[in-house]
Motif scaffolding. Structure first.
Motif, PDB file in Angstrom:
ATOM      1  N   VAL A 149       0.779  -1.329   0.035  1.00 23.69           N
ATOM      2  CA  VAL A 149      -0.156  -0.046  -0.106  1.00 23.69           C
ATOM      3  C   VAL A 149       1.003   1.232  -0.170  1.00 23.69           C
ATOM      4  CG1 VAL A 149      -2.069  -0.893   1.148  1.00 23.69           C
ATOM      5  CG2 VAL A 149      -0.223  -0.151   2.273  1.00 23.69           C
ATOM      6  N   ILE A 150       0.669   2.117  -1.027  1.00 24.34           N
ATOM      7  CA  ILE A 150       1.190   3.266  -1.012  1.00 24.34           C
ATOM      8  C   ILE A 150       0.476   4.668  -0.693  1.00 24.34           C
ATOM      9  CG2 ILE A 150       3.073   4.637  -2.557  1.00 24.34           C
ATOM     10  CD1 ILE A 150       3.633   1.695  -2.327  1.00 24.34           C
ATOM     11  N   PRO A 151       0.890   5.376   0.242  1.00 18.43           N
ATOM     12  CA  PRO A 151      -0.347   6.248   0.740  1.00 18.43           C
ATOM     13  C   PRO A 151       0.069   7.400  -0.180  1.00 18.43           C
ATOM     14  CG  PRO A 151       1.206   5.758   2.364  1.00 18.43           C
ATOM     15  CD  PRO A 151       1.713   5.009   1.386  1.00 18.43           C
ATOM     16  N   ILE A 152      -1.195   8.066  -0.758  1.00 20.11           N
ATOM     17  CA  ILE A 152      -1.234   9.365  -1.485  1.00 20.11           C
ATOM     18  C   ILE A 152      -1.826  10.333  -0.927  1.00 20.11           C
ATOM     19  CG2 ILE A 152      -0.974   7.754  -3.660  1.00 20.11           C
ATOM     20  CD1 ILE A 152      -4.158   8.414  -3.892  1.00 20.11           C
ATOM     21  N   ASP A 153      -1.544  11.445  -1.765  1.00 21.35           N
ATOM     22  CA  ASP A 153      -2.405  12.636  -1.255  1.00 21.35           C
ATOM     23  C   ASP A 153      -3.952  12.598  -1.463  1.00 21.35           C
ATOM     24  OD1 ASP A 153      -3.438  15.486  -1.208  1.00 21.35           O
ATOM     25  OD2 ASP A 153      -1.975  16.053  -2.509  1.00 21.35           O
ATOM     26  N   ALA A 154      -4.613  12.975  -0.450  1.00 24.21           N
ATOM     27  CA  ALA A 154      -6.124  12.745  -0.601  1.00 24.21           C
ATOM     28  C   ALA A 154      -7.056  13.542  -1.236  1.00 24.21           C
ATOM     29  CB  ALA A 154      -6.733  12.855   0.862  1.00 24.21           C
ATOM     30  N   ALA A 155      -6.036  14.565  -2.000  1.00 26.34           N
ATOM     31  CA  ALA A 155      -6.722  15.382  -2.934  1.00 26.34           C
ATOM     32  C   ALA A 155      -7.017  14.987  -4.144  1.00 26.34           C
ATOM     33  CB  ALA A 155      -6.033  16.725  -3.162  1.00 26.34           C
ATOM     34  N   ILE A 156      -6.112  13.803  -4.440  1.00 27.93           N
ATOM     35  CA  ILE A 156      -6.070  13.111  -6.117  1.00 27.93           C
ATOM     36  C   ILE A 156      -7.336  12.255  -5.917  1.00 27.93           C
ATOM     37  CG2 ILE A 156      -5.041  11.510  -7.408  1.00 27.93           C
ATOM     38  CD1 ILE A 156      -2.311  12.685  -6.078  1.00 27.93           C
ATOM     39  N   PRO A 157      -8.168  12.413  -7.053  1.00 27.16           N
ATOM     40  CA  PRO A 157      -9.186  11.596  -7.273  1.00 27.16           C
ATOM     41  C   PRO A 157      -8.926   9.924  -7.217  1.00 27.16           C
ATOM     42  CG  PRO A 157      -9.338  13.330  -8.983  1.00 27.16           C
ATOM     43  CD  PRO A 157      -8.079  13.410  -8.203  1.00 27.16           C
ATOM     44  N   LEU A 158      -9.432   9.308  -6.541  1.00 29.42           N
ATOM     45  CA  LEU A 158      -9.093   7.661  -6.478  1.00 29.42           C
ATOM     46  C   LEU A 158      -9.293   7.182  -7.700  1.00 29.42           C
ATOM     47  CD1 LEU A 158     -10.148   7.080  -2.810  1.00 29.42           C
ATOM     48  CD2 LEU A 158      -7.689   6.763  -3.635  1.00 29.42           C
ATOM     49  N   ASN A 159     -10.069   7.378  -8.846  1.00 27.21           N
ATOM     50  CA  ASN A 159     -10.391   6.752 -10.050  1.00 27.21           C
ATOM     51  C   ASN A 159      -9.312   7.227 -10.977  1.00 27.21           C
ATOM     52  OD1 ASN A 159     -11.325   9.549 -10.404  1.00 27.21           O
ATOM     53  ND2 ASN A 159     -13.250   8.866 -11.386  1.00 27.21           N
ATOM     54  N   LYS A 160      -8.599   8.432 -10.613  1.00 27.86           N
ATOM     55  CA  LYS A 160      -7.378   8.579 -11.722  1.00 27.86           C
ATOM     56  C   LYS A 160      -6.059   7.782 -10.865  1.00 27.86           C
ATOM     57  CE  LYS A 160     -10.104  10.987 -13.959  1.00 27.86           C
ATOM     58  NZ  LYS A 160     -10.505  12.167 -13.362  1.00 27.86           N
ATOM     59  N   ALA A 161      -6.145   7.858  -9.574  1.00 23.08           N
ATOM     60  CA  ALA A 161      -4.934   7.441  -8.834  1.00 23.08           C
ATOM     61  C   ALA A 161      -4.729   5.689  -8.973  1.00 23.08           C
ATOM     62  CB  ALA A 161      -5.017   7.434  -7.415  1.00 23.08           C
ATOM     63  N   ALA A 162      -5.974   5.193  -9.149  1.00 23.74           N
ATOM     64  CA  ALA A 162      -6.118   3.624  -9.579  1.00 23.74           C
ATOM     65  C   ALA A 162      -5.063   3.188 -10.424  1.00 23.74           C
ATOM     66  CB  ALA A 162      -7.334   3.188  -9.725  1.00 23.74           C
ATOM     67  N   LEU A 163      -5.176   4.208 -11.589  1.00 25.00           N
ATOM     68  CA  LEU A 163      -4.292   3.678 -12.792  1.00 25.00           C
ATOM     69  C   LEU A 163      -2.715   3.607 -12.619  1.00 25.00           C
ATOM     70  CD1 LEU A 163      -6.455   5.871 -15.405  1.00 25.00           C
ATOM     71  CD2 LEU A 163      -6.612   3.319 -14.761  1.00 25.00           C
TER      72      LEU A 163
END
Ligand code: PAD
Ligand code: ZN
Length: 366
Positions: A149-163
């Motif tokens: 699991v790689i933590p990311i900035d919560a501002a990024i939409p998850l449906n974009k981050a998934a890719l």
């Protein structure tokens, strides 16, 4: 919870109720927000990539942490995360060598269909239910190793981050890490799917020119150009992919060729279309029994480099936030990659459309 189960090769995925255990000491329970539909899952569904079945597939996902095991550090409930399908251990020979893409423990997880320590957290009424690549994200929730699991900035939409869990990191890393393309280098890319489009956009970011995209589906021209291709060859109209590249590179051949399909003819063509001392990078995953053939005299006399790239030779904990930073600053395009989204119930439609070669990336939204 609902999940898409592959019972056997050459069958459709079944949407069924399954049970998920609580996370073990070094595991994390993630509620999935989105999961990309990658051709690697399709290879498994076709029986071309043998993994233990029945299993819950899906390896390109992002979601929100719900629960963490007692020994987990670095993530907590509520964190937004991207899943990494190489949960590298950090202490094997390859991790110590700086090549977590080749991590022995991650390979064992892939082959065994379990989590580290042979843990199995998935169950259903019919008996054993295997994990896939330590991710199994075609499900409402999943339990994964904390290394995945790689933590990311919560501002990024998850449906974009998934890719960024697979397609983007694989394509970006093939260019940046495996090939190390530089400004003005000529690049050809065979296969403009979810991964190939990211090879194209990373090559553009690296300053490559020309960037020659090739696909058997002529409808990919528009997408390839949007992501940075300077030229497009419709592979449905010619069996000869090599001559157009020679013509577009002053008669020499490309500095770098990327094969992003996994077929014998296109892998051989990739090697054929690079210049002397150029590099062909094979990203496409071919069935394990498939062989390819190259002229032996060409190895010494042309000194081409033939290599592969697995998960973009990336270091996920560094590269996933790095790529998302480029997205946030408008330098990488994730918005136009997703051309279709589906609910979990329609996941078989998503795979059908993947095989038609029309989509950039299809995504399951939960
Ligand atoms: P995709 O189905 O989205 O794209 C494949 C593209 O290839 C489509 O646009 C097709 O039209 C095109 N194509 C198919 N056959 C031909 C042909 N004969 N000539 C020209 N074009 C053709 O797949 P994807 O982008 O999800 O995955 C591509 C490959 O990369 C696939 O083999 C997948 O398993 C592999 C992959 N590798 C890694 C890695 O770490 N190496 C990671 C993720 C995916
Ligand atoms: Zn993938």
């Amino acid at each position: 919870m609902q999940a898409a189960v592959l019972v056997d090769a050459n069958e459709a995925l079944q949407i069924v109720d399954v049970n998920l255990d609580k996370p073990g000491p070094k595991e994390v329970l993630v509620k999935m927000a989105a999961a990309g539909v990658c051709h690697s899952d399709w290879h498994v569904m076709q029986g071309d990539l043998p993994v233990p079945l029945p299993a819950i597939l899906g390896h390109e996902g992002a979601g929100i942490v719900q629960e963490v095991g007692a020994e987990v550090v670095g993530v907590k409930p509520g964190d937004h995360v991207v899943l990494s399908w190489i949960p590298s251990c950090g202490h094997c020979f390859y991790c110590l060598k700086g090549r977590p893409d080749m991590c022995d423990e991650a390979f064992n997880i892939q082959l065994s269909g379990s989590l580290p320590g042979h843990a199995m957290r998935l169950h259903w009424a019919q008996g054993p239910l295997y994990h896939y690549l330590g991710t199994s994200c075609f499900a409402e929730n999943t339990v994964v190793p904390d290394t995945g699991v790689i933590p990311i900035d919560a501002a990024i939409p998850l449906n974009k981050a998934a890719l960024v869990g697979c397609a983007v990191t694989t394509g970006f890393g093939a260019v940046v890490h495996s090939a190390q393309v530089g400004p003005g280098d000529s690049v050809s890319v065979i296969g403009c799917g979810g991964v190939g489009l990211n090879v194209i956009q990373a090559a553009k970011l690296a300053g490559a020119d020309p960037i020659i995209a090739m696909d058997a589906n002529g409808k990919k021209r528009g997408l390839a150009e949007k992501f940075g291709a300077t030229d497009f060859v419709d592979a449905a109209e010619t069996d000869d992919l090599i001559t157009p590249v020679i013509d577009l590179t002053k008669g020499r051949g490309a500095d770098f060729a990327f094969e992003v399909i996994g077929r014998k003819e296109t892998i051989e063509a990739a090697y054929g279309m690079v210049r002397k001392a150029g590099m062909a990078v094979i990203v496409g995953v071919a069935p394990p029994h498939m062989d390819v053939s190259f002229n032996a005299f060409s190895f010494p006399s042309q000194s081409k480099i033939l290599t592969g790239s697995w998960y973009g030779q990336s270091i996920p904990r560094l590269d996933i936030p790095r790529i998302l930073g480029l997205y946030q600053r408008g330098k990488l395009n994730l918005d136009d990659l997703v051309t279709q989204s589906y609910s979990l119930e329609h996941i078989n439609d998503a795979f059908h459309e993947l095989t038609e070669g029309t989509v950039g990336r299809g995504i399951i939204e939960f």
